[in-house]
Design a protein around this motif. Structure first.
Motif, PDB file in Angstrom:
ATOM      1  N   SER A  57       0.890  -1.375  -0.145  1.00  0.00           N
ATOM      2  CA  SER A  57       0.059   0.127   0.072  1.00  0.00           C
ATOM      3  C   SER A  57       0.726   1.386  -0.155  1.00  0.00           C
ATOM      4  O   SER A  57       0.342   2.398  -0.026  1.00  0.00           O
ATOM      5  N   GLY A  58       2.015   1.106   0.385  1.00  0.00           N
ATOM      6  CA  GLY A  58       3.077   2.286   0.036  1.00  0.00           C
ATOM      7  C   GLY A  58       3.166   2.748   1.550  1.00  0.00           C
ATOM      8  O   GLY A  58       3.704   3.906   1.741  1.00  0.00           O
ATOM      9  N   TYR A  64      -1.235   4.582  -1.534  1.00  0.00           N
ATOM     10  CA  TYR A  64      -0.310   5.194  -2.128  1.00  0.00           C
ATOM     11  C   TYR A  64      -0.820   6.236  -3.102  1.00  0.00           C
ATOM     12  O   TYR A  64      -0.143   7.596  -3.118  1.00  0.00           O
ATOM     13  N   ILE A  65      -1.700   5.898  -3.993  1.00  0.00           N
ATOM     14  CA  ILE A  65      -2.168   6.971  -4.994  1.00  0.00           C
ATOM     15  C   ILE A  65      -2.754   8.038  -4.333  1.00  0.00           C
ATOM     16  O   ILE A  65      -2.266   9.352  -4.831  1.00  0.00           O
ATOM     17  N   THR A  66      -3.448   7.964  -3.259  1.00  0.00           N
ATOM     18  CA  THR A  66      -3.851   9.085  -2.438  1.00  0.00           C
ATOM     19  C   THR A  66      -2.949  10.001  -2.018  1.00  0.00           C
ATOM     20  O   THR A  66      -2.899  11.102  -1.912  1.00  0.00           O
ATOM     21  N   ALA A  67      -1.898   9.410  -1.383  1.00  0.00           N
ATOM     22  CA  ALA A  67      -0.647  10.050  -0.928  1.00  0.00           C
ATOM     23  C   ALA A  67      -0.071  10.800  -1.821  1.00  0.00           C
ATOM     24  O   ALA A  67       0.453  11.918  -1.784  1.00  0.00           O
ATOM     25  N   GLY A  78       1.221  15.987  -4.834  1.00  0.00           N
ATOM     26  CA  GLY A  78       1.332  16.557  -6.266  1.00  0.00           C
ATOM     27  C   GLY A  78       1.867  15.707  -7.320  1.00  0.00           C
ATOM     28  O   GLY A  78       2.206  16.050  -8.317  1.00  0.00           O
ATOM     29  N   GLY A  79       2.042  14.365  -6.869  1.00  0.00           N
ATOM     30  CA  GLY A  79       2.495  13.592  -8.152  1.00  0.00           C
ATOM     31  C   GLY A  79       1.332  12.707  -8.236  1.00  0.00           C
ATOM     32  O   GLY A  79       0.564  12.283  -7.666  1.00  0.00           O
ATOM     33  N   GLY A  80       1.798  11.820  -9.214  1.00  0.00           N
ATOM     34  CA  GLY A  80       0.557  10.805  -9.774  1.00  0.00           C
ATOM     35  C   GLY A  80       1.592   9.867 -10.435  1.00  0.00           C
ATOM     36  O   GLY A  80       1.980  10.127 -11.616  1.00  0.00           O
ATOM     37  N   ASN A  81       1.540   8.370  -9.880  1.00  0.00           N
ATOM     38  CA  ASN A  81       2.713   7.490 -10.643  1.00  0.00           C
ATOM     39  C   ASN A  81       2.164   6.428 -10.181  1.00  0.00           C
ATOM     40  O   ASN A  81       1.986   5.737  -9.139  1.00  0.00           O
TER      41      ASN A  81
END
Lengths: 259, 272
Positions: free
Chosen positions: B192-193, B219-222, B227-230
């Motif tokens: 989940s990161g 992870y995606i939400t964090a 400001g990132g999206g990976n």
């Protein structure tokens, strides 16, 4: 001698109980092991991405963390269940059943709740320690002696922490999140202490000596032990003594509801 | 429209009762006010030491990594869930019978409970920790894009709930399913990161994780927060990342419905 015999009988019972549900015991041990040795994965990923803790190789840091796991596993076998058992007795108001026994309540709770499942964590930590040691250089026999001394000091800290947690449950009834507080404090013992600022170093070395759980014993093996490590032996002993004292003291606060 | 209104009223009633019930244990939630900042302090010093003089690691700057861990802690307070434990307990004890008799799907009831529980978490865990991070640690913790972050949190919340509910339904098949729950938690912790941003994993594993549900819970939400999206090593804008998350949530919802229909046939009550 009587207490040792009693403890061994209780440990034997715990192993027999575990043997009755072998699959559950083995699965539980493996999961305990895997979930607690996860944090070295972070270290491996950091180093494989080309970064590092300054002055520490990957195997040095893994050694700290594996010694930490070993210490956690060993202490958990003897004292982890003391926290949960005490908490349950107090919540249910059944601590009288412990108080009525003709031995010290703390001894009874500790002996009758020996947890062989945490042995998986100890063994995992031991294996990882051996692997890490094989990739580093141990600085002689005296280093091993220092390691043993500091490892036992770390066990004293861990045991003191468990007993303090159990003692708190007498006052903060039924709060299953108490261990989280202590887990967060223990985190400081998993990494090289130099990365923290001076105040936190002193705090984790002399006040709540969590650095002795993993960092100092590993440093002893690597021959990079600082003299202050030996100063922290006193707080370690005091911490264990405090744990025993506060547990016995808090028993007096217990208000039974009939058992 | 009338059905939707009725559902909302049900949700509101269950959420309110759960909020009141757990308010009695609000000091339990307040433990997070201590634990969250301690966890964050440790992460701060670890990563400050690890970065040394480096500008970026795994395509993340130090400031972004620190914000990532702060955001992860806060997201965890908004999405925390134990529907798996609860459902397993209800099935094992036979108490689930009382829910099969009610004119309300148990999953909706559990979701409503979770909403009430996390509203409490918002006030007693999220807000105090947000203020500590922002005012005491002086971390720029305000999301880059508040709107998309909020939507992503809602999806992370639903994702976490539906996965946990699926795990909980294993109790219909096994007498003691706590081992499965622990195994899931183990994988979730890694993928989940929560321990380390997924960018640090080898690219092959990152691609594999696109197919797993774990990263959509945290992870995606964090990453959107910071400001990132990976995903899987592919750079995405916030709307694209949220869209991926939405698709994953819908897929898991239908999976949970399918498992529910199959597993409810196996339920044999023991008298509750």
């Amino acid at each position: 001698m009587k207490h040792i015999k009693m403890y061994l009988a209780c440990a034997h019972t715990a192993f027999s109980r575990a043997a009755a549900y072998r699959a559950d015991f083995i699965l539980g041990s493996i999961i305990t092991l895997l979930s607690n040795i996860l944090f070295p994965l972070v270290t491996v990923l950091i180093y494989t991405n080309g970064a590092a803790f300054p002055g520490w190789s990957m195997w040095d840091v893994l050694l700290i963390q594996s010694v930490y796991s070993m210490s956690t596993g060993a202490a958990a076998m003897f004292f982890n269940s003391v926290v949960w058992e005490t908490m349950q007795h107090i919540r249910e108001g059944s601590f009288e059943t412990v108080l009525l026994k003709p031995v010290s309540p703390l001894f009874f709770i500790a002996a009758s709740n020996f947890d062989p499942e945490c042995g998986g964590l100890f063994i995992g930590g031991l294996v990882l320690t051996i692997v890490s040691v094989a990739h580093t250089e141990i600085c002689g026999f005296s280093s091993v002696l220092q390691f043993v001394l500091l490892f036992f000091a770390g066990l004293a800290v861990m045991s003191g922490l468990y007993l303090t947690m159990a003692a708190i449950t007498f006052k903060w009834v039924g709060n299953s999140r108490i261990p989280e507080i202590f887990d967060s404090i223990k985190t400081f013992g998993k990494y090289p202490v130099e990365i923290f600022p001076r105040t936190l170093r002193i705090l984790s070395t002399l006040i709540i000596p969590v650095s002795v759980i993993g960092y100092f014993p590993a440093s002893a093996l690597l021959g990079r032990l600082e003299p202050i490590a030996f100063c922290s032996l006193i707080p370690c002993v005091l911490f264990l003594a405090f744990g025993i004292w506060i547990y016995n003291r808090m028993i007096k606060l217990y208000e039974g509801v009939g058992g | 429209m009338k059905v939707v209104k009725h559902k909302l009223e049900e949700l509101k009633a269950v959420a309110f009762v759960t909020y009141k019930e757990w308010s009695a244990y609000r000091t339990h939630s307040l433990v997070s006010v201590f634990v969250g900042p301690i966890y964050f302090i440790v992460q701060y010093f670890i990563w400050t030491a690890v970065y040394g003089g480096a500008d970026t690691l795994a395509n993340m700057e130090l400031s972004q990594t620190i914000r990532y861990f702060g955001a992860s802690v806060l997201i965890g307070y908004l999405t925390m869930d134990f529907a798996d434990w609860n459902l397993q307990m209800l099935v094992r004890t036979g108490k689930f019978l009382t829910f099969t008799l009610r004119p309300m799907h148990h999953r909706f009831f559990a979701l409503s409970q979770k909403i009430g529980h996390r509203i409490l978490g918002f006030f007693f865990e999220f807000l105090p920790c947000l203020l500590i991070f922002s005012l005491v640690f002086k971390v720029d913790i305000i999301p880059e894009n508040v709107g998309w972050t909020a939507i992503s949190i809602v999806f992370a919340f639903l994702m976490n709930f539906y996965i946990n509910y699926c795990i909980g339904m294993t109790a219909f098949y096994f007498t003691q399913a706590s081992g499965i729950r622990l195994v899931y938690q183990l994988f979730a912790q890694i993928f989940s990161g929560a321990l380390i941003p997924l960018n640090f994993f080898p690219s092959g594993i990152q691609h594999l994780m696109m197919l797993l549900p774990f990263q959509y819970t945290n992870y995606i939400t964090a990453m959107i927060w910071t400001g990132g999206g990976n995903i899987g090593g592919i750079n995405l804008s916030a709307p694209q990342a949220v869209l991926c998350q939405a698709v994953a949530v819908i897929a898991v919802y239908f999976l949970s419905e399918l498992i529910y229909r199959l597993s409810i046939k196996r339920f044999t009550a023991v008298g509750a």
